[in-house]
Design a protein around this motif. Structure first.
Motif, PDB file in Angstrom:
ATOM      1  N   GLU A 119       0.835  -1.178   0.067  1.00 45.24           N
ATOM      2  CA  GLU A 119      -0.023  -0.027  -0.006  1.00 45.24           C
ATOM      3  C   GLU A 119       0.994   1.233   0.006  1.00 45.24           C
ATOM      4  OE1 GLU A 119      -2.416  -0.416   3.383  1.00 45.24           O
ATOM      5  OE2 GLU A 119      -4.124  -1.806   2.342  1.00 45.24           O
ATOM      6  N   LYS A 173       1.072   4.080  -2.971  1.00 35.77           N
ATOM      7  CA  LYS A 173       0.650   5.660  -2.642  1.00 35.77           C
ATOM      8  C   LYS A 173       1.871   6.320  -3.261  1.00 35.77           C
ATOM      9  CE  LYS A 173      -2.357   5.064   1.110  1.00 35.77           C
ATOM     10  NZ  LYS A 173      -2.309   5.316   3.021  1.00 35.77           N
ATOM     11  N   LYS A 226       1.648   6.480  -7.005  1.00 34.98           N
ATOM     12  CA  LYS A 226       0.741   7.444  -7.514  1.00 34.98           C
ATOM     13  C   LYS A 226       1.231   8.894  -7.444  1.00 34.98           C
ATOM     14  CE  LYS A 226      -4.331   7.581  -7.162  1.00 34.98           C
ATOM     15  NZ  LYS A 226      -5.537   7.323  -6.308  1.00 34.98           N
ATOM     16  N   ARG A 227       1.909   9.212  -6.354  1.00 30.61           N
ATOM     17  CA  ARG A 227       2.353  10.593  -5.934  1.00 30.61           C
ATOM     18  C   ARG A 227       3.182  10.961  -7.013  1.00 30.61           C
ATOM     19  NH1 ARG A 227       3.650   9.471  -0.700  1.00 30.61           N
ATOM     20  NH2 ARG A 227       2.056   9.303   0.567  1.00 30.61           N
TER      21      ARG A 227
END
Length: 216
Positions: free
Chosen positions: A105, A109, A112-113
């Motif tokens: 996870e 994240k 994605k950033r």
């Protein structure tokens, strides 16, 4: 006036742990899973310290145990270690699975950033690929497309989860704590009225409320 020597920055608190317990806390190489309940051991060792508080230690532990290197260590080592670097209890399979999930996870994240989605523009679609039914023109009153959003289905839990009774909110009791939409196994480390501190299976310290605790 007396000046305080307490550290303020969490990285400075981590540096304090590295120097105070070099056999246990590592910056990069040699990281191993920490013994369950290590916060209590640290609190006893630093009792009366003018450099760090228990709250700062909790924050530093939270940062240390959420680091990718630490989560990877949980998945690779058979035993946890105490403050002196000696083997403690064995790392349980559920702890390994939880660390793997947290690692996935966290990496998702981060990815994605780093790679924000490029907004789609009308010109991006190649016209020669359009072979389906023509889209209704804005001027055509008879060609209205009414798409109703699918009704959101209520999430059903696979099993009934019982809230933890007030008389069971005690230090060292095994519980499940609600983090977002997930229930994670944890151990109660401190109770202060309705505020409860728990230690997750990965070693992370979390502050929560008594009504967020459930029976294991």
């Amino acid at each position: 006036m007396e000046t305080t020597n307490k550290l303020k920055d969490i990285n400075e608190v981590l540096d304090f742990l590295y120097s105070e317990f070099p056999q246990c806390f590592k910056q990069k190489d040699g990281i191993k899973p920490l013994k369950v309940g290590i916060f209590k051991d640290i609190a006893e060792r630093i009792e009366g310290s003018d450099k760090v508080s228990k709250t700062q230690v909790r924050q530093a532990l939270r940062k240390y145990t959420s680091n990718w290197r630490y989560l990877e260590a949980v998945t690779k080592h058979e035993f946890r270690i105490d403050l002196d670097g000696k083997d403690a209890e064995k790392v349980e399979q559920e702890h390994i699975e939880h660390a793997q999930k947290a690692l996935e996870e966290s990496r998702a994240k981060m990815a994605k950033r780093k790679k924000p989605q490029r907004p789609r523009q009308d010109g991006d679609t190649k016209s020669y690929k359009k072979k389906g039914p023509a889209h209704p023109r804005s001027g055509d009153k008879n060609a209205k497309v009414n798409k109703k959003p699918a009704p959101q289905q209520a999430k059903r839990s696979s099993g009934k989860v019982e809230p933890l009774p007030a008389n069971e909110v005690k230090v060292n009791n095994k519980v499940k704590v609600k983090l977002g939409q997930a229930l994670v196994n944890a151990t109660i480390t401190e109770v202060n009225k309705d505020e409860v501190h728990v230690e997750l299976v990965t070693g992370m310290q979390v502050k929560t409320k008594a009504d967020s605790l459930y029976i294991v």
